[in-house]
Design a protein around this motif. Structure first.
Motif, PDB file in Angstrom:
ATOM      1  N   MET A 125      34.084  44.516  47.740  1.00 32.29           N
ATOM      2  CA  MET A 125      34.522  43.510  46.776  1.00 32.29           C
ATOM      3  C   MET A 125      35.587  43.984  45.800  1.00 32.29           C
ATOM      4  O   MET A 125      36.378  43.176  45.310  1.00 32.29           O
ATOM      5  N   TRP A 134      39.154  42.859  46.259  1.00 35.58           N
ATOM      6  CA  TRP A 134      39.375  41.425  46.041  1.00 35.58           C
ATOM      7  C   TRP A 134      39.196  41.064  44.569  1.00 35.58           C
ATOM      8  O   TRP A 134      39.874  40.148  44.075  1.00 35.58           O
ATOM      9  N   SER A 135      38.303  41.730  43.869  1.00 33.59           N
ATOM     10  CA  SER A 135      38.127  41.424  42.448  1.00 33.59           C
ATOM     11  C   SER A 135      39.378  41.803  41.660  1.00 33.59           C
ATOM     12  O   SER A 135      39.687  41.174  40.646  1.00 33.59           O
ATOM     13  N   ARG A 136      40.134  42.798  42.116  1.00 30.93           N
ATOM     14  CA  ARG A 136      41.402  43.119  41.455  1.00 30.93           C
ATOM     15  C   ARG A 136      42.398  41.966  41.597  1.00 30.93           C
ATOM     16  O   ARG A 136      43.148  41.670  40.666  1.00 30.93           O
ATOM     17  N   LEU A 151      41.559  38.843  41.939  1.00 37.85           N
ATOM     18  CA  LEU A 151      41.046  37.778  41.084  1.00 37.85           C
ATOM     19  C   LEU A 151      41.282  38.084  39.609  1.00 37.85           C
ATOM     20  O   LEU A 151      41.510  37.166  38.809  1.00 37.85           O
ATOM     21  N   ALA A 152      41.247  39.363  39.233  1.00 42.46           N
ATOM     22  CA  ALA A 152      41.378  39.756  37.828  1.00 42.46           C
ATOM     23  C   ALA A 152      42.688  39.259  37.222  1.00 42.46           C
ATOM     24  O   ALA A 152      42.713  38.796  36.077  1.00 42.46           O
ATOM     25  N   SER A 201      37.946  46.868  37.900  1.00 42.02           N
ATOM     26  CA  SER A 201      38.978  45.934  38.385  1.00 42.02           C
ATOM     27  C   SER A 201      39.638  45.180  37.245  1.00 42.02           C
ATOM     28  O   SER A 201      40.872  45.111  37.162  1.00 42.02           O
ATOM     29  N   LEU A 236      33.987  39.403  34.623  1.00 41.60           N
ATOM     30  CA  LEU A 236      34.514  39.150  35.961  1.00 41.60           C
ATOM     31  C   LEU A 236      33.435  39.404  37.003  1.00 41.60           C
ATOM     32  O   LEU A 236      32.985  40.540  37.180  1.00 41.60           O
ATOM     33  N   LEU A 237      32.984  38.347  37.687  1.00 42.90           N
ATOM     34  CA  LEU A 237      32.028  38.463  38.797  1.00 42.90           C
ATOM     35  C   LEU A 237      30.749  39.171  38.364  1.00 42.90           C
ATOM     36  O   LEU A 237      30.272  40.099  39.020  1.00 42.90           O
ATOM     37  N   TRP A 265      32.171  33.891  41.858  1.00 45.65           N
ATOM     38  CA  TRP A 265      32.482  33.290  43.154  1.00 45.65           C
ATOM     39  C   TRP A 265      31.644  32.037  43.380  1.00 45.65           C
ATOM     40  O   TRP A 265      30.492  31.950  42.934  1.00 45.65           O
ATOM     41  N   ALA A 287      36.718  30.864  43.211  1.00 44.84           N
ATOM     42  CA  ALA A 287      35.799  31.227  42.135  1.00 44.84           C
ATOM     43  C   ALA A 287      35.849  30.179  41.035  1.00 44.84           C
ATOM     44  O   ALA A 287      36.887  29.543  40.801  1.00 44.84           O
TER      45      ALA A 287
END
Length: 266
Positions: A17, A20-22, A24-25, A49, A108-109, A139, A258
């Motif tokens: 993850m 991908w969280s980067r 999204l960040a 992230s 975040l997440l 998400w 998300a």
């Protein structure tokens, strides 16, 4: 217990993850907003992230980052070279900061893995000054994660335990439309706004997609560790077939959505 997320190794999380969280960040920061000179709290920083993206995004005075997992805290500390950043182990439902310490608190997440979600949002509000911002993103497991749903639905078709796992996974806290917004309003935040953020998850091949889950990372990985060897081989073969979809193994790309929410501290 203040987190239900399973992590064995920071490197495994990065493959599952973190990468991908980067992505999204950056979109989350645009949604939450930033201004030069601000003090920011990153609640549930993971491997960093959001923390390190914040440091690149604005001329901030201070970034405090906390996580419940000592594995994540150690990994983030090892990455950190910025004197503005401090990373510590702490509980999202009992933040170790005075009232009004920060200009913004961001998560975040994280919130879908905190059993006492309302308490975590209340804490995010408490540590932000009046006029500051609390914001979070999670998400949409039910309707916005086709890559993960491909695994979930395959497993659910194979066993009753898989169906039960799907029920838990798809309906974790804060994932339904309007749910996070209602929680923000209930915790006294004003001008609450909810939005959808989308990124793509791109995989080189099936092994790139499957390896961290097979290694036990995250909620899907945790389920895999409950299977015996024959069951795991059956699941892997079925998921591989779904991933490849009749074509040769290779790159695949999944759009992932998300829910994001922000509110103003009165």
């Amino acid at each position: 217990m203040t987190s239900i997320f399973t992590v064995h190794a920071a490197s495994g999380y990065e493959q599952l993850m973190g990468r991908w969280s980067r992505r999204l960040a950056t979109k989350f920061i645009d949604f939450a907003g930033l201004a030069a000179g601000e003090k920011i709290l990153d609640v549930g920083c993971g491997t960093g992230s959001l923390t390190f993206e914040l440091a690149k995004s604005a001329d901030l005075t201070e970034i405090q980052a906390i996580d419940f997992s000592p594995v994540f805290v150690e990994a983030a500390r090892q990455r950190n070279t910025d004197p503005r950043i401090t990373i510590a182990q702490a509980d999202a439902t009992a933040l170790p900061f005075a009232d009004g310490t920060f200009d913004r608190s961001l998560a975040l997440l994280v919130l879908h893995f905190v059993p006492e979600t309302g308490k975590a949002v209340a804490e995010m509000r408490r540590v932000v000054r009046p006029g500051g911002v609390a914001a979070a993103v999670v998400w949409d497991h039910y309707g916005g994660m086709p890559g993960m749903r491909m695994i979930i639905d395959t497993v659910a078709a194979l066993s009753e335990s898989g169906r039960q796992m799907r029920n838990r996974y798809c309906f974790q806290p804060m994932m339904q439309p309007g749910e996070m917004k209602r929680t923000f309003v209930e915790q006294g935040l004003a001008d609450v706004t909810e939005a959808e953020l989308m990124v793509r998850m791109d995989y080189e091949n099936f092994d790139d997609f499957w390896a961290p889950i097979a290694a036990g990372e995250g909620p899907l990985g945790k389920y895999m560790t409950t299977l015996d060897t024959a069951e795991l081989e059956r699941v892997e073969a079925a998921v591989r077939d779904a991933y490849q979809a009749g074509r040769p193994d290779g790159p695949r790309s999944f759009a992932s959505v998300a829910w994001a929410c922000r509110g103003i501290v009165p």
